[in-house]
Design a protein around this motif. Sequence first.
Motif, PDB file in Angstrom:
ATOM      1  N   ILE A 184      40.294  36.091  40.005  1.00 13.81           N
ATOM      2  CA  ILE A 184      41.505  36.102  40.826  1.00 13.81           C
ATOM      3  C   ILE A 184      41.489  37.291  41.772  1.00 13.81           C
ATOM      4  CG2 ILE A 184      43.974  36.558  40.623  1.00 13.81           C
ATOM      5  CD1 ILE A 184      43.825  34.583  38.196  1.00 13.81           C
ATOM      6  N   GLU A 185      40.761  38.315  41.390  1.00 13.43           N
ATOM      7  CA  GLU A 185      40.663  39.454  42.292  1.00 13.43           C
ATOM      8  C   GLU A 185      39.970  39.093  43.599  1.00 13.43           C
ATOM      9  OE1 GLU A 185      38.860  41.845  39.433  1.00 13.43           O
ATOM     10  OE2 GLU A 185      40.780  42.219  38.426  1.00 13.43           O
ATOM     11  N   ILE A 186      39.176  38.016  43.576  1.00  9.46           N
ATOM     12  CA  ILE A 186      38.573  37.545  44.822  1.00  9.46           C
ATOM     13  C   ILE A 186      39.684  37.240  45.823  1.00  9.46           C
ATOM     14  CG2 ILE A 186      37.218  35.713  45.882  1.00  9.46           C
ATOM     15  CD1 ILE A 186      35.717  35.396  43.319  1.00  9.46           C
ATOM     16  N   SER A 187      40.776  36.640  45.325  1.00  7.84           N
ATOM     17  CA  SER A 187      41.901  36.331  46.207  1.00  7.84           C
ATOM     18  C   SER A 187      42.448  37.579  46.849  1.00  7.84           C
ATOM     19  CB  SER A 187      43.045  35.716  45.412  1.00  7.84           C
ATOM     20  OG  SER A 187      42.747  34.427  45.047  1.00  7.84           O
ATOM     21  N   ALA A 188      42.595  38.610  46.053  1.00  8.48           N
ATOM     22  CA  ALA A 188      43.175  39.834  46.596  1.00  8.48           C
ATOM     23  C   ALA A 188      42.275  40.397  47.677  1.00  8.48           C
ATOM     24  CB  ALA A 188      43.373  40.856  45.481  1.00  8.48           C
ATOM     25  N   ILE A 189      40.973  40.363  47.447  1.00  7.18           N
ATOM     26  CA  ILE A 189      40.060  40.939  48.422  1.00  7.18           C
ATOM     27  C   ILE A 189      40.027  40.084  49.679  1.00  7.18           C
ATOM     28  CG2 ILE A 189      37.659  41.512  48.826  1.00  7.18           C
ATOM     29  CD1 ILE A 189      37.632  42.843  46.298  1.00  7.18           C
TER      30      ILE A 189
END
Lengths: 845, 119, 328
Positions: A184-189
């Motif tokens: 989900i951190e991919i989304s943030a990046i």
Amino acid sequence: MTDVAERRLAGHPNKLPRPKGELEALEKAWELPQGWRIISAVNNTVIGYFYVGAALLFFLLAGILALLMRLQLAVPSNTFLSQETYNQIFTMHGTVMMFLFAVPVVEAMGVLLLPQMLGARDLPFPRLSAFAFWAYFVGGLIFFATLFFDLAPSGGWFMYPPLTSTQYSPGMGADFWLLGIGFIEISAIAGAVELIVGVLRTRAPGMTLDRMPMFAWTMLIFAGMIVFAFPAVILATMLLELERAFGWPFFIPQKGGDALLWQHLFWFFGHPEVYIIFLPAAGMVSMIVPTMARTPLAGYRLIVVALIATGFFSFGLWVHHIFTTGIPAMSLGFFSAASMAVAIPSGIQVYSWIATIAAGRLRWSTPSLFVLGFLFIFTLGGLTGVMVAMVPFDWQAHDTYFIVAHLHYVLVGGMVFPLFAAFYYWAPAFSRRALSERFGKATFWLMFTGFNVAFFPMHISGLMGMPRRVYTYPEVMEWGVLNMISTVGAFLFAAGVLVFLIDLVRNLRPTVTEPIGNVWNASSLEWMHNHVYGPRSVPLVESRDPLWDQPGLSEESKAGRHYLPGTVTGVRETIVTSPIEAVPQALLRLPGYGWTPILAAVFTAGFFMLLTVKATALALLSGMLAVVAILIWMWESDPKPLPRAEIGHGIKVPTYVSGSLSHSWWAMVVLLLVAGSLYLAYVFSYLYLWTVSPQVWPKPAQSPALSWPIIAALLLAASSGLILWAGRTLPANFRNRLAFCVLIGSAIVALVGGLAIEVFAQWRMGIRPDADAHAAMIYMASFLQLELTLALVVMAGFAIARSIAGLLNRRRRVVYDNLGLLWHYTVLQGLFGLLLVHGFPRLVG
Amino acid sequence: MSPARPRVRPLVDLLRLFVPPGIWFAQFTTVYLAEALMCTPPVARPGALIWTGAAATLTALAALIAFAFMQGRRADRIERTGAAFLHDAALWLALLSGLAVIWTAFPFAVLPTCTPPAG
Amino acid sequence: MKRSPQGLAAAAALLLLAGCGIDVQSVLTPRGTQAGQIANLAWIVFAFGAAVLTLVMAAVWAAIRGSSRLRGALAQDRTIVVLGLIFPAVTLTLLLGYGVWLMRIQLAPSASTDTFHIEVTGEQWWWRVAYGGAGIASANEIRIPVGRPVHFTLKASDVIHSFWVPSLGGKVDMIPGRTTAARLTAEREGIYRGQCAEYCGGPHALMAFEVVALPSAEYDAWLAREAAPARVPSSAQEQRGQSLFIAAGCGACHAVRGTAAAGTIGPDLTHLGGRRSVGIDTMPLTAENMTRFIANSQHVKPGNQMPEFRIFSADEHAALAAYLLSLR
């Protein structure tokens, strides 16, 4: 504004009447898919609605978990929830709130508001936002569902090893956290890339940096902080998952690992994370207060200074989360000092808002109430923060309910209250009906009262000795009264949220055509007539408060008198402008709706989730489908250069730019910063483990001979050289295309070869990654290298395909330029890794 | 309002804002790293820590003052274009960063080197 | 606690808070030197916090409802700088100085030559204790002398725990693979409660312990008794209990010095009879509770490492309990 720019921009607006069919063409280019196919939409308004809705859903879900926790804690020795259930619930409450609500909701507000606020038609990478949203939504739902299968993690939202190592958390719960949240951190990046490029390159002409709305400043700094903070937790996640899955002992002390390494990496992310959450909310307050006070924002320049200072200082605070771990006193002192320093920018912002209210005449409305509530709660939370910044006090307060109180005061006060203010404030810009003021005031009073009743007593119970994360407490401690009060308060707060939900259902009518409009008489551009394509024509901005200082701007824009009143190339477009002075530089063609982003997101989620349940073959299949979807998506990008286009006011700009003018070059640079931060976190971990366990570092005789890394380095460097050479063969004719393919192909071989040689060299010395922490670190360098190498292989293949298809040449070169950027970075990273892994042990051995 | 050579202000003017807090971050990282390295068995040189810290702090303060001075001079030469406020902002950041540098140096002056909490 | 205006204010506030919990585990009723210093700091920062919050809310009120002169003053950039930058810079400098100075005091090597040493190891979910240089083994209940600084060496055998006795001082984490330390000095006789303050999975919430502070002479006598091997069972019932203890294999996990039982996986039981509680710290040591824990430990402390022993008859339970309670 510069002279040239002024001459270019000061021309009279476009002539009226506008040509027949211009508006219709604009609307056609921006039309939305019908019915259920709306899920294939990519424009920021629709994605923004989905995003905010999903984040609110997770807020409600995690809030219900909190109510369950409060029911269990209402009385001593309660048996409402079993120990294991409670432990899963408190872990999920924290994880869902922090990762699936707090950061996504402010990102969502950015997606929804920013383009219109900046006078852009959309974000610069619409499909990327769509992908980021769907990845987050699908991944988040799957993650939350683990609760229903008794598979949820129970290690606390910060998941400290060794508790979360395989030995003490044998189930899949920890893996769901690691792989689920990690992805989900991919989304943030992705969001961060979008925002940096969007804020700096797609503002309306004339919107210089000091005329930019404060919300845009906060989102810019928010995005910058994500770039440097998230990689630390991504690395930590990778390390722990590798340890759990393959036994690479990063955190196992018996093999030279260290439990504290996780804490350093996690909190290096974790502290900036809370400012990442707070700053956009502060930005929203900075938009609401001037409108409610009917006067421009006071102290604009000081607030910008405060925001940047906060962004930087917040990276020097992380150890204040681990003051009790036996770190030497002087180090603690540094972090105590930095924790004090970060209080000052917050003070500047608070007094700037007070100054704005004083300069104007505050009107009483639901948004104003929520802002006042925010000021009280956040200030109180900030002050308890100053208290725990003092090390000896923290030695008592750490890991008690005092901290639970503090963190909720700053997070709920600092983000949730501004968020609710924002809902009531911006609803008229997006809905055909405003929300109800009557319901809004009831919501506010219930939430404000409930919040304080719930959380203030926790300061006391913490000081009375009640630690955090306890599923129950004994009668004899007499904490029952305080806990009961907290539980009552929690339900009051929930009642407020319920009233809000009722109001939403009754009144909110999201629209992409004619919202009810500027009921507050606000000054920023999102309040102009607002369609799915933003304004009819992109306005020339001459002030910080354009709707106040440029009378008639909204009507002029609507009549098509400003920039881009239609569509020049027939597709969706927005204007690219220079980062500081907002001088038009290019026309950016944007994609319309499509299925590749959502499919790529679903298959990527599938890849990670299937890996978690160890269905490896299916996971790989899902991953490959994701890559295919992404390749199709990429194939449709990079439209061909067209003649210079007139965007209005007599100005013509290129339709295709490359190099540092290109928005995708900027995106790649941001990604390199992310990759670099990730690698720096790795280097930190390597050196850190050496200081903890120097005994597992090898003597030079145990390392591979120097000839191996030298060969690997030469291969890597050669691959860079080949890529550079390939750039010289770009002009489109058959011989050059062949040369290009051969050169790129050889570069791939060299790059992969460099990596393979390094891994082989280590392997043949008998070094195995699960042997000890140092060996694990050696292979980690190659693992990080492998991730980029795989990406480059795919990208290089793509570049070859584009070249063969005649879609890549000296002019139309963005694909090659971006490949080059990532390639040279990867080679540099690889060379540095070789130096570290082979040079450092020899230096200290 | 008509300078001889108009320009689109380069991005570096924005990035220059990050110099003062960057100087603080460099001082902070230096003293923290120094403590970490010099207090652990492999290196173990507590005496050097004091000198490193003092040097880092003084260098940082000097750099901030120099930066502020140069910013002031630069401001006179820059045309009053839209984003001129970036110069003022950098000066304020230098002030805040200076405060942070001084505070970071406090523990240095007061606390014993290399002592873990609770002797 | 020293008699001082702070102390009186503290006492007054405590009367208010008195309905909010007993004070054996309270930060604000310090009974030790370190806790006392921290409590003083706490009251000062509370006062500071209250003052600043009042100032901010007053400024908000003035901004909305104040006279036009006052509002004009608040609207100045200069006011933002004075209130938002200069005022915090000055006050926080003072606070930072105080905090750092207090750290220095608490970490200064002990001037005292009669520091007593205890080693505590955190286990899932109990406390392994070893007294003095000889490492006299015990578990769960810690006894310390009044007025002498006690140096705790802290370790963890499995996951991260945290050693915290708020009445005496701040907490220190216990991290596997590392050794940390805490120094606490009880200033008066009493029984204080401590609790694990780092989530360690399972029944973390039940991992508490009592610290009994005894006057010096009494303490030395107790320590001498503690160092001695286990008391030999006198009555027939006690002897029966001992044989049951050995026969059931309890010695594989538990040690009773002077007998065949020498296991180190679980708590040392050599002087169990002299402790105040069994199983969890809120279950007083009685024959009935002893039986409850042996037969039903998973109900008392769910998830703990000791299996439930349902193999004994009521008679046998009575004998076991009698034996264990006799180990004073």
